[in-house]
Design an enzyme around this catalytic site. Structure first.
Site, mmCIF file in Angstrom:
data_model
loop_
_atom_site.group_PDB
_atom_site.id
_atom_site.type_symbol
_atom_site.label_atom_id
_atom_site.label_comp_id
_atom_site.label_asym_id
_atom_site.label_seq_id
_atom_site.Cartn_x
_atom_site.Cartn_y
_atom_site.Cartn_z
ATOM 1 N N HIS A 1 12.796 -37.011 -16.424
ATOM 2 C CA HIS A 1 13.001 -38.192 -15.850
ATOM 3 C C HIS A 1 12.361 -38.287 -14.471
ATOM 4 C CE1 HIS A 1 16.218 -37.126 -18.521
ATOM 5 N NE2 HIS A 1 15.732 -38.289 -19.431
HETATM 6 S S1 FES Z 1 15.619 -36.094 -14.117
HETATM 7 FE FE1 FES Z 1 16.635 -35.964 -15.914
HETATM 8 S S2 FES Z 1 17.070 -34.080 -16.141
HETATM 9 FE FE2 FES Z 1 16.065 -33.884 -14.281
#
Ligand code: FES
Length: 195
Positions: free
Chosen positions: A153
């Site tokens: 993410h």
């Molecule tokens: S940013 Fe979601 S698991 Fe690393």
């Protein structure tokens, strides 16, 4: 635990996994996790310490270690990497390691380490646990000062595993308990206290 205890225990543990890096932008696929010896499943379940011979790690290189089922990074930072830790700290959410759960007391300092050149952190992103990737190159035009990146993410972390503001990961990468035993070993185990 005395050094004699460690010598005895040493026969039962260990393992290391070596994946040397320093390569800009490289990921897990490009840098395989190579496991030479592993503690038994029972030993791992019991939280066996893991010894990491660090004498062959060159400045700028990193090895991956499996400890208690967790991925741990051991990065030998260069002087340049260390100098970058003091730059642009305003982009970091917890530059002074004030979230006490994320590191032992002896790593709550500017380099998040016992010996500044060696960073020891768990590699799992503190968002939902994806493995972070090393991106040690500095790309000023992109505002990237080198560090770790989580592809799941988009969380960004610096060369001390300190998380940037505005990303999903809530905290810095966790520093496991560890200490140095002699000059060429790191012993990672349950609360060993300050090294
Ligand atoms: S940013 Fe979601 S698991 Fe690393």
């Amino acid at each position: 635990m005395t050094e004699d205890d460690l010598d005895r225990n040493r026969r039962h543990f260990l393992a290391v996994a070596t994946a040397v890096t320093g390569i800009a932008g490289a990921g897990l696929a490009a840098i395989p996790f190579i496991s030479s010896l592993k503690p038994s499943a029972r030993a791992q379940a019991l939280g066996a310490p893991v010894e990491v011979p660090i004498g062959s790690i060159e400045p700028g290189e990193m090895v991956r270690v499996l400890w208690r089922g967790r991925l741990v990074f051991v990065l030998r930072r260069t002087d340049e990497m260390l100098s970058l830790l003091d730059e642009n700290t305003e982009v970091l959410r917890d530059p002074n390691s004030e979230v006490v759960e994320q590191q032992p007391e002896y790593a709550a300092n500017g380099t998040r380490s016992v010996r500044p050149e060696y960073l020891i952190v768990e590699g799992s992103c503190t968002h939902i646990g994806c493995a972070t990737l090393e991106e040690f190159d500095v790309r000023p035009a992109e505002g990237w000062g080198g560090g770790f990146f989580c592809p799941c993410h988009g969380s960004k972390l610096d060369l001390a595993g300190r998380v940037h503001k505005g990303v999903p990961a809530p905290t810095n990468l966790r520093v496991p308990p560890y200490r140095f035993v002699r000059d060429d070993l790191i012993l990672s185990c349950q609360d060993m206290g300050a090294a």
